[in-house]
Design a protein around this motif. Structure first.
Motif, PDB file in Angstrom:
ATOM      1  N   UNK A   1     -10.601  12.046  -2.297  1.00 42.46           N
ATOM      2  CA  UNK A   1     -10.598  11.084  -1.193  1.00 42.46           C
ATOM      3  C   UNK A   1     -11.832  10.193  -1.269  1.00 42.46           C
ATOM      4  N   UNK A   2     -11.715   9.033  -0.657  1.00 42.19           N
ATOM      5  CA  UNK A   2     -12.872   8.153  -0.525  1.00 42.19           C
ATOM      6  C   UNK A   2     -12.685   7.295   0.717  1.00 42.19           C
ATOM      7  N   UNK A   3     -13.694   6.530   1.051  1.00 42.89           N
ATOM      8  CA  UNK A   3     -13.682   5.762   2.299  1.00 42.89           C
ATOM      9  C   UNK A   3     -12.558   4.736   2.322  1.00 42.89           C
ATOM     10  N   UNK A   4     -12.016   4.529   3.504  1.00 44.16           N
ATOM     11  CA  UNK A   4     -10.974   3.512   3.704  1.00 44.16           C
ATOM     12  C   UNK A   4     -11.441   2.150   3.190  1.00 44.16           C
ATOM     13  N   UNK A   5     -12.724   1.876   3.366  1.00 43.96           N
ATOM     14  CA  UNK A   5     -13.267   0.583   2.936  1.00 43.96           C
ATOM     15  C   UNK A   5     -13.096   0.346   1.451  1.00 43.96           C
ATOM     16  N   UNK A   6     -13.103   1.411   0.649  1.00 40.53           N
ATOM     17  CA  UNK A   6     -12.932   1.256  -0.794  1.00 40.53           C
ATOM     18  C   UNK A   6     -11.508   0.796  -1.125  1.00 40.53           C
ATOM     19  N   UNK A   7     -10.526   1.354  -0.428  1.00 37.99           N
ATOM     20  CA  UNK A   7      -9.142   0.938  -0.645  1.00 37.99           C
ATOM     21  C   UNK A   7      -8.926  -0.497  -0.152  1.00 37.99           C
ATOM     22  N   UNK A   8      -9.587  -0.855   0.946  1.00 39.72           N
ATOM     23  CA  UNK A   8      -9.508  -2.230   1.433  1.00 39.72           C
ATOM     24  C   UNK A   8     -10.114  -3.188   0.416  1.00 39.72           C
ATOM     25  N   UNK A   9     -11.210  -2.765  -0.215  1.00 38.95           N
ATOM     26  CA  UNK A   9     -11.836  -3.597  -1.246  1.00 38.95           C
ATOM     27  C   UNK A   9     -10.886  -3.812  -2.420  1.00 38.95           C
TER      28      UNK A   9
ATOM     29  N   UNK B   1       0.846  -1.194   0.000  1.00 37.53           N
ATOM     30  CA  UNK B   1       0.000   0.000   0.000  1.00 37.53           C
ATOM     31  C   UNK B   1       0.881   1.244   0.000  1.00 37.53           C
ATOM     32  N   UNK B   2       1.002   1.848  -1.155  1.00 44.31           N
ATOM     33  CA  UNK B   2       1.839   3.019  -1.346  1.00 44.31           C
ATOM     34  C   UNK B   2       0.973   4.286  -1.320  1.00 44.31           C
ATOM     35  N   UNK B   3       1.438   5.333  -1.960  1.00 47.01           N
ATOM     36  CA  UNK B   3       0.781   6.645  -1.955  1.00 47.01           C
ATOM     37  C   UNK B   3       0.491   7.088  -3.379  1.00 47.01           C
ATOM     38  N   UNK B   4      -0.649   7.716  -3.564  1.00 46.85           N
ATOM     39  CA  UNK B   4      -1.041   8.234  -4.874  1.00 46.85           C
ATOM     40  C   UNK B   4       0.103   9.009  -5.523  1.00 46.85           C
ATOM     41  N   UNK B   5       0.463   8.577  -6.740  1.00 41.85           N
ATOM     42  CA  UNK B   5       1.542   9.202  -7.522  1.00 41.85           C
ATOM     43  C   UNK B   5       2.805   9.411  -6.675  1.00 41.85           C
TER      44      UNK B   5
ATOM     45  N   UNK C   1      -1.653  22.143  -4.070  1.00 39.50           N
ATOM     46  CA  UNK C   1      -0.818  22.001  -5.269  1.00 39.50           C
ATOM     47  C   UNK C   1      -1.248  20.818  -6.130  1.00 39.50           C
ATOM     48  N   UNK C   2      -2.375  20.190  -5.771  1.00 34.42           N
ATOM     49  CA  UNK C   2      -2.914  19.106  -6.590  1.00 34.42           C
ATOM     50  C   UNK C   2      -2.525  17.704  -6.156  1.00 34.42           C
ATOM     51  N   UNK C   3      -1.885  17.564  -4.988  1.00 36.17           N
ATOM     52  CA  UNK C   3      -1.354  16.261  -4.585  1.00 36.17           C
ATOM     53  C   UNK C   3      -2.427  15.214  -4.344  1.00 36.17           C
ATOM     54  N   UNK C   4      -3.647  15.636  -4.006  1.00 35.55           N
ATOM     55  CA  UNK C   4      -4.681  14.672  -3.624  1.00 35.55           C
ATOM     56  C   UNK C   4      -5.781  14.542  -4.665  1.00 35.55           C
TER      57      UNK C   4
ATOM     58  N   UNK D   1      -0.238  -0.694  -4.784  1.00 38.37           N
ATOM     59  CA  UNK D   1      -1.517  -0.003  -4.649  1.00 38.37           C
ATOM     60  C   UNK D   1      -1.223   1.401  -4.134  1.00 38.37           C
ATOM     61  N   UNK D   2      -1.233   2.366  -5.034  1.00 36.35           N
ATOM     62  CA  UNK D   2      -0.947   3.742  -4.639  1.00 36.35           C
ATOM     63  C   UNK D   2      -2.242   4.411  -4.167  1.00 36.35           C
ATOM     64  N   UNK D   3      -2.479   4.297  -2.877  1.00 35.34           N
ATOM     65  CA  UNK D   3      -3.731   4.775  -2.310  1.00 35.34           C
ATOM     66  C   UNK D   3      -3.749   6.291  -2.151  1.00 35.34           C
ATOM     67  N   UNK D   4      -4.880   6.880  -2.536  1.00 36.66           N
ATOM     68  CA  UNK D   4      -5.105   8.292  -2.274  1.00 36.66           C
ATOM     69  C   UNK D   4      -5.526   8.496  -0.826  1.00 36.66           C
ATOM     70  N   UNK D   5      -6.020   9.687  -0.554  1.00 35.24           N
ATOM     71  CA  UNK D   5      -6.389  10.048   0.823  1.00 35.24           C
ATOM     72  C   UNK D   5      -7.661   9.345   1.253  1.00 35.24           C
ATOM     73  N   UNK D   6      -7.702   8.953   2.511  1.00 38.02           N
ATOM     74  CA  UNK D   6      -8.928   8.421   3.090  1.00 38.02           C
ATOM     75  C   UNK D   6      -9.872   9.584   3.403  1.00 38.02           C
ATOM     76  N   UNK D   7     -11.152   9.403   3.119  1.00 40.08           N
ATOM     77  CA  UNK D   7     -12.142  10.415   3.524  1.00 40.08           C
ATOM     78  C   UNK D   7     -12.109  10.597   5.035  1.00 40.08           C
ATOM     79  N   UNK D   8     -11.802   9.507   5.756  1.00 38.34           N
ATOM     80  CA  UNK D   8     -11.760   9.572   7.217  1.00 38.34           C
ATOM     81  C   UNK D   8     -10.681  10.519   7.733  1.00 38.34           C
TER      82      UNK D   8
END
Length: 285
Positions: free
Chosen positions: A164-172, A98-102, A249-252, A131-138
């Protein structure tokens, strides 16, 4: 094929293990404190990123490893390398990280350790998927109780668009990849379908609560000082304020929709994330 999940007692690890169980996948939970994962309904092994001697036994007989990134800023590359080395010695055949978006271009201070971990995986020779995950909504909805108490949602992101979106989506997504085929060697940029601003978030909080909760935009320094005033350690406050600056600056922001395609459904809407956070706050009150 036995799948091990690190950080199993954390929220992401728990959510992923639950989904893997629903898919009837054989799972082993790896946790620094096994007693905290005893309720997961799967075998639990002690695995501490900071105690390399625990990692080899924890990975014995494991075919596939979900390496959930650590949370200790500045120590994560060392920790991740220890896991990768132990996985190689134990004969693990595939690592999903589980990495980071871009991570290769992000201005976020978090990005370098993620990118260096990706490079360590490439150098290891073990088959892997990123899996470059973006920000969690949480990350934002956790601040709703404070916003309600203070009468405003605070930040320093301006009108940045945040996917951002829910952590559950990244887990899915993790569960889908771990139990699917054709993912070895892939790097996925994962984010929510619909971006929002913090003004949008404040408006949604206002709509659902019937109260006027505006977004109050601060400078990076003002926001850091405010967080310190709320009791956050200075290092954490400076980091969180810098994340908002990077968001500006557009990171998320990402509009590729790889996440929804991967999980086969739309990602969780902002309104649903706010509703869940409000329900959780109410349950605690």
């Amino acid at each position: 094929m036995t799948i091990a999940v690190t950080g199993a007692s954390g929220q992401f690890g728990r959510a992923t293990i639950d989904l893997l169980r629903q898919k009837n996948a054989p799972v082993v939970a790896l946790a620094r404190a096994p007693e905290k994962a005893a309720d997961l309904g799967v075998p639990v092994r002690a695995a501490d990123y900071d105690r390399p001697e625990t990692l080899g036994p924890a990975l014995a007989g494991i075919d596939t490893l979900l390496l959930v990134s650590g949370t200790a800023f500045g120590a994560r590359l060392r920790q991740h390398r220890a896991v990768i080395e132990a996985a190689s010695a134990a004969g693990v055949r595939w690592i999903v990280y589980t990495s980071l978006l871009r991570a290769d271009s992000s201005p976020l201070s978090l990005a370098l350790e993620h990118l260096e971990t990706e490079q360590a995986l490439a150098a290891s020779g073990i088959a892997h998927t990123i899996l470059r995950n973006g920000w969690y909504a949480e990350n934002y909805t956790a601040s709703i109780p404070g916003a309600l108490a203070g009468g405003a949602f605070l930040g320093a992101a301006g009108e940045a668009r945040i996917s951002a979106t829910a952590r559950a989506d990244y887990a899915a997504a993790a569960a889908t990849v771990l139990t699917g085929e054709g993912h070895v060697g892939a790097t996925y940029e994962l984010a929510g379908d619909t971006a929002f601003t913090l003004t949008d978030l404040a408006a949604e909080i206002s709509r659902q609560t019937g109260r006027d909760i505006p977004y109050r935009d601060l400078t990076e320094a003002e926001y850091a000082a405010t967080l310190i005033g709320f009791g956050l350690p200075e290092s954490a406050a400076l980091a969180y304020a810098s994340f908002d600056k990077a968001a500006a600056a557009g990171a998320l922001y990402d509009d590729g929709r790889q996440l929804s395609r991967l999980i086969g459904r739309p990602t969780t809407p902002l309104a649903a994330s706010v509703e869940a956070a409000l329900a959780g706050a109410l349950a605690k009150s």
